[in-house]
Write a protein that holds these residues in place. Structure first.
Motif, PDB file in Angstrom:
ATOM      1  N   UNK A 127       0.845  -1.187   0.000  1.00 57.47           N
ATOM      2  CA  UNK A 127       0.000   0.000   0.000  1.00 57.47           C
ATOM      3  C   UNK A 127       0.887   1.246   0.000  1.00 57.47           C
ATOM      4  N   UNK A 128       0.438   2.276  -0.697  1.00 55.21           N
ATOM      5  CA  UNK A 128       1.222   3.497  -0.821  1.00 55.21           C
ATOM      6  C   UNK A 128       0.945   4.441   0.348  1.00 55.21           C
ATOM      7  N   UNK A 129       2.020   5.002   0.891  1.00 55.56           N
ATOM      8  CA  UNK A 129       1.944   6.007   1.952  1.00 55.56           C
ATOM      9  C   UNK A 129       2.560   7.311   1.456  1.00 55.56           C
ATOM     10  N   UNK A 130       1.970   8.417   1.905  1.00 60.58           N
ATOM     11  CA  UNK A 130       2.594   9.723   1.716  1.00 60.58           C
ATOM     12  C   UNK A 130       3.464   9.976   2.942  1.00 60.58           C
ATOM     13  N   UNK A 131       4.714  10.345   2.714  1.00 59.33           N
ATOM     14  CA  UNK A 131       5.674  10.460   3.815  1.00 59.33           C
ATOM     15  C   UNK A 131       6.386  11.811   3.780  1.00 59.33           C
ATOM     16  N   UNK A 132       6.776  12.289   4.952  1.00 58.52           N
ATOM     17  CA  UNK A 132       7.491  13.561   5.048  1.00 58.52           C
ATOM     18  C   UNK A 132       8.225  13.621   6.381  1.00 58.52           C
ATOM     19  N   UNK A 133       9.029  14.666   6.562  1.00 54.06           N
ATOM     20  CA  UNK A 133       9.796  14.874   7.792  1.00 54.06           C
ATOM     21  C   UNK A 133       9.426  16.225   8.396  1.00 54.06           C
ATOM     22  N   UNK A 134       9.277  16.249   9.717  1.00 58.49           N
ATOM     23  CA  UNK A 134       9.106  17.492  10.463  1.00 58.49           C
ATOM     24  C   UNK A 134      10.046  17.432  11.661  1.00 58.49           C
ATOM     25  N   UNK A 135      10.933  18.420  11.770  1.00 59.36           N
ATOM     26  CA  UNK A 135      11.950  18.394  12.832  1.00 59.36           C
ATOM     27  C   UNK A 135      12.702  17.060  12.841  1.00 59.36           C
ATOM     28  N   UNK A 136      13.025  16.559  11.660  1.00 61.01           N
ATOM     29  CA  UNK A 136      13.763  15.303  11.472  1.00 61.01           C
ATOM     30  C   UNK A 136      12.983  14.070  11.920  1.00 61.01           C
ATOM     31  N   UNK A 137      11.706  14.242  12.262  1.00 63.35           N
ATOM     32  CA  UNK A 137      10.868  13.098  12.621  1.00 63.35           C
ATOM     33  C   UNK A 137      10.166  12.598  11.350  1.00 63.35           C
ATOM     34  N   UNK A 138      10.370  11.335  10.963  1.00 66.68           N
ATOM     35  CA  UNK A 138       9.684  10.805   9.780  1.00 66.68           C
ATOM     36  C   UNK A 138       8.235  10.468  10.099  1.00 66.68           C
ATOM     37  N   UNK A 139       7.337  10.876   9.204  1.00 62.43           N
ATOM     38  CA  UNK A 139       5.912  10.608   9.385  1.00 62.43           C
ATOM     39  C   UNK A 139       5.342  10.077   8.083  1.00 62.43           C
ATOM     40  N   UNK A 140       4.291   9.270   8.190  1.00 65.16           N
ATOM     41  CA  UNK A 140       3.674   8.698   6.992  1.00 65.16           C
ATOM     42  C   UNK A 140       2.178   8.506   7.204  1.00 65.16           C
ATOM     43  N   UNK A 141       1.409   8.685   6.117  1.00 66.29           N
ATOM     44  CA  UNK A 141      -0.044   8.551   6.135  1.00 66.29           C
ATOM     45  C   UNK A 141      -0.460   7.612   5.015  1.00 66.29           C
ATOM     46  N   UNK A 142      -1.372   6.696   5.343  1.00 68.67           N
ATOM     47  CA  UNK A 142      -1.926   5.793   4.348  1.00 68.67           C
ATOM     48  C   UNK A 142      -2.682   6.608   3.297  1.00 68.67           C
ATOM     49  N   UNK A 143      -2.195   6.563   2.044  1.00 66.83           N
ATOM     50  CA  UNK A 143      -2.717   7.442   1.004  1.00 66.83           C
ATOM     51  C   UNK A 143      -4.209   7.239   0.769  1.00 66.83           C
ATOM     52  N   UNK A 144      -4.656   5.983   0.669  1.00 69.43           N
ATOM     53  CA  UNK A 144      -6.059   5.708   0.368  1.00 69.43           C
ATOM     54  C   UNK A 144      -6.991   6.094   1.513  1.00 69.43           C
ATOM     55  N   UNK A 145      -6.458   6.269   2.711  1.00 70.11           N
ATOM     56  CA  UNK A 145      -7.294   6.622   3.855  1.00 70.11           C
ATOM     57  C   UNK A 145      -7.591   8.113   3.929  1.00 70.11           C
ATOM     58  N   UNK A 146      -6.882   8.919   3.143  1.00 67.37           N
ATOM     59  CA  UNK A 146      -7.118  10.359   3.149  1.00 67.37           C
ATOM     60  C   UNK A 146      -8.343  10.678   2.302  1.00 67.37           C
ATOM     61  N   UNK A 147      -9.374  11.254   2.913  1.00 63.99           N
ATOM     62  CA  UNK A 147     -10.580  11.620   2.187  1.00 63.99           C
ATOM     63  C   UNK A 147     -10.367  12.944   1.462  1.00 63.99           C
TER      64      UNK A 147
END
Length: 215
Positions: free
Chosen positions: A139-159
Motif C-alpha cells: 500500500x502506498x503512503x505519503x511520507x514527510x519529515x518534520x523536525x527530522x521526525x519521519x511521518x507517513x499517512x496511508x494514502x487511500x485513507x485520506x478523504x
C-alpha cells in the motif's frame, strides 16, 4: 529510475524505485555546494535502490536521501516539492505543463515495465528483513519529515477535501488531499515536501523513529 534536470529553482533529480514504490525528488546540490547528477548503482538495501553521484561516486539510499558510503557519507539530500499525477490529471489541471521526452538518444523502450504485476502481488523479488502487518505491504503512503521526525499517512485513507491536523515532532501539521494532489504545511503556512513509498519500505526504514499518522 532517475531523471536529472534543471528548472528555474535549480538542479533536481526525479528518483523512483519500482521495487518499493518510492517516488522522491531531490536537490542535486550537495552539502559543499557542488552540483552533481545521480545514477543507479545496481545495489539494493531492504529492496530499495542505491544511487551514486557522479561527482564523487558516493553511494546514496534512494528512499532516505542519505549517503551511506564515500566522500559524502552521512550527508543528507534536500527534498524538492512535487506531486504524483497521471498525465490525464496534468492535462486538466496544468494544461501548460511540459512533459519530458523519452527520446533520450539511448536505445531503450521506456514503455516496457520489467516489473509488471509486482505492485498487485503479495511477494517480493528481494525480501525485506522485517515487515509490519498493520497495512498491506505494498500500500502506498505519503511520507514527510518534520523536525527530522519521519511521518507517513496511508494514502487511500485520506478523504478528498477533508482537512487533517497532526502533531509531528511537536509541530502541528495541516494535511489535505485535493483530488490526487496533496498539501502538507505547518501552522505557519510553510510547505512541507513529501514523497510516496510502499508501506513495507517506509516501515523497515523508519521502524524505530517513524510516526504513523491515522486519519
Amino acid at each position: 529510475e532517475i531523471v536529472n534536470d534543471v528548472i528555474s529553482s535549480g538542479p533536481f533529480a526525479v528518483t523512483f524505485c519500482p521495487l518499493c514504490g518510492s517516488a522522491i525528488v531531490y536537490d542535486r546540490q550537495l552539502s559543499d555546494g557542488r552540483v552533481t547528477t545521480f545514477g543507479v548503482s545496481g545495489s539494493l538495501i531492504e529492496s530499495n535502490m542505491v544511487m551514486y553521484d557522479r561527482e564523487s561516486e558516493s553511494l546514496w539510499q534512494q528512499s532516505t536521501g542519505r549517503s551511506i558510503a564515500g566522500k559524502y557519507n552521512e550527508d543528507q539530500l534536500g527534498m524538492v516539492s512535487m506531486q504524483l499525477l497521471t498525465v490525464a490529471d496534468i492535462k486538466e489541471v496544468y494544461p501548460n505543463a511540459q512533459i519530458m521526452s523519452i527520446d533520450t538518444g539511448f536505445d531503450r523502450d521506456y514503455t516496457y515495465n520489467p516489473y509488471a504485476g509486482y505492485e498487485e502481488s503479495d511477494g517480493f523479488y528481494f525480501d525485506p528483513s522485517l515487515t509490519d502487518e498493520r497495512y498491506p505491504a505494498k500500500d502506498i503512503f505519503a511520507a514527510f519529515y518534520v523536525n527530522d521526525v519521519p511521518a507517513a499517512i496511508h494514502w487511500k485513507s485520506l478523504e478528498v477535501g477533508t482537512p487533517y491536523k497532526f502533531n509531528v515532532g511537536g509541530v502541528v501539521v495541516d494535511v489535505q488531499r485535493d483530488g490526487d494532489e496533496l498539501v502538507v504545511k505547518t501552522q505557519d503556512d510553510e510547505a512541507v515536501p513529501f514523497y510516496f513509498e510502499m508501506w513495507f519500505s517506509w516501515f523497515v526504514q523508519n521502524k524505530d523513529t517513524g510516526q504513523v499518522l491515522e486519519p
